[in-house]
Design a protein around this motif. Structure first.
Motif, short mmCIF file in Angstrom:
data_model
loop_
_atom_site.label_atom_id
_atom_site.label_comp_id
_atom_site.label_asym_id
_atom_site.label_seq_id
_atom_site.Cartn_x
_atom_site.Cartn_y
_atom_site.Cartn_z
N SER A 106 -9.93 -122.53 -72.74
CA SER A 106 -10.73 -121.78 -72.28
C SER A 106 -10.68 -120.30 -72.74
CB SER A 106 -10.96 -121.70 -70.71
OG SER A 106 -9.75 -121.31 -70.24
N ALA A 107 -9.67 -119.92 -73.27
CA ALA A 107 -9.60 -118.48 -73.80
C ALA A 107 -9.81 -118.65 -75.43
CB ALA A 107 -8.04 -118.31 -73.39
N GLY A 108 -9.84 -119.78 -75.75
CA GLY A 108 -10.31 -119.71 -77.30
C GLY A 108 -9.07 -119.83 -77.97
N ARG A 109 -7.90 -120.04 -77.57
CA ARG A 109 -6.71 -120.04 -78.42
C ARG A 109 -6.51 -121.64 -78.87
NH1 ARG A 109 -4.96 -116.59 -74.18
NH2 ARG A 109 -4.17 -118.37 -72.89
N SER A 110 -5.53 -121.61 -79.90
CA SER A 110 -5.38 -122.85 -80.40
C SER A 110 -4.63 -123.81 -79.51
CB SER A 110 -4.47 -122.89 -81.74
OG SER A 110 -3.89 -124.05 -82.10
N THR A 111 -4.88 -125.16 -79.48
CA THR A 111 -4.06 -126.23 -78.52
C THR A 111 -3.29 -126.98 -79.55
OG1 THR A 111 -5.87 -127.84 -78.68
CG2 THR A 111 -5.81 -126.19 -76.83
N ALA A 112 -3.27 -126.57 -80.68
CA ALA A 112 -2.43 -127.69 -81.60
C ALA A 112 -0.84 -127.91 -81.33
CB ALA A 112 -2.40 -127.20 -83.05
N ALA A 113 -0.23 -126.73 -80.79
CA ALA A 113 1.12 -126.92 -80.48
C ALA A 113 1.23 -127.70 -79.13
CB ALA A 113 1.94 -125.58 -80.49
N ILE A 114 0.24 -127.40 -78.32
CA ILE A 114 0.27 -128.04 -77.08
C ILE A 114 0.17 -129.61 -77.07
CG2 ILE A 114 -0.82 -128.21 -74.45
CD1 ILE A 114 -1.43 -125.13 -75.11
N ASP A 115 -0.70 -129.83 -77.92
CA ASP A 115 -1.11 -131.28 -78.29
C ASP A 115 0.15 -131.91 -78.96
OD1 ASP A 115 -3.74 -130.78 -77.34
OD2 ASP A 115 -4.62 -130.47 -79.29
N ARG A 116 0.76 -131.32 -79.88
CA ARG A 116 2.15 -132.05 -80.15
C ARG A 116 3.08 -132.10 -79.26
NH1 ARG A 116 1.69 -127.91 -84.05
NH2 ARG A 116 3.53 -126.87 -83.35
#
Length: 144
Positions: A106-116
Motif C-alpha cells: 500500500s505504500a508502494g514499497r517492494s515486497t520481494a524480501a517479504i515474499d522470500r
C-alpha cells in the motif's frame, strides 16, 4: 547512479525512487560476511517492512535449526516442541509477514524480501508438520 537507474527501469519507472536504494545491498560490501549487516542497514532506511521481515527470517531460521537438532528424537518429543514453541512462533511470523506485505504494497514499497521470507516460513511450517507431526503438509495447504 547507473545501478539505481537500472533498478527503476526494470521496475517500469522513468525515474529513481527511494525504493531503488535497496539494490545497494548487493554492492556495498567487500566480503560476503558483511552482506547481512549492510542489507539490514540499507533496508532500515529504505524499506523498514523488509527489515522487519529479515528479523522474522532469523527467528524462523532458529526454529529450523532447533528442528534439525532434534533429528532422531521421538515423535512425542517433537510434537511437544511443536505445541509449546514452534507452532505459535511460525503462526505469528506468518501473520506478521502478511501484514508487512500489505503495508509495503500500500505504500508502494517492494515486497520481494517479504515474499522470500514468507516462502521460507511456509517451507519451515511444512517441514515441521511433516517431520514433527507426521502430517502431509500439502493436504493442510490445500485445505487453507
Amino acid at each position: 547512479m547507473g545501478l539505481l537507474q537500472a533498478s527503476a527501469y526494470l521496475d517500469g519507472r522513468p525515474a529513481v525512487a527511494e525504493t531503488d536504494l535497496s539494490v545497494l545491498t548487493h554492492v556495498l560490501w567487500d566480503s560476503p560476511a558483511e552482506r547481512p549487516a549492510v542489507e539490514r542497514e540499507v533496508l532500515q532506511l529504505v524499506n523498514p517492512d523488509a527489515r522487519e521481515a529479515l528479523d522474522l527470517a532469523d527467528a524462523i531460521g532458529e526454529l529450523e535449526a532447533q528442528l534439525d537438532a532434534m533429528a532422531g528424537q521421538s515423535r512425542e518429543a517433537l510434537s511437544e516442541w511443536v505445541i509449546k514453541k514452534a507452532h505459535n512462533k511460525l503462526a505469528m511470523a506468518g501473520k506478521r509477514l502478511e501484514k508487512l506485505r500489505e503495508e509495503a504494497a500500500s505504500a508502494g514499497r517492494s515486497t520481494a524480501a517479504i515474499d522470500r521470507v514468507t516462502g521460507r516460513q511456509r517451507a519451515v511450517r511444512a517441514r515441521v508438520l511433516t517431520e514433527a507431526l507426521g502430517v502431509d503438509a500439502s493436504m493442510v495447504q490445500a485445505q487453507l
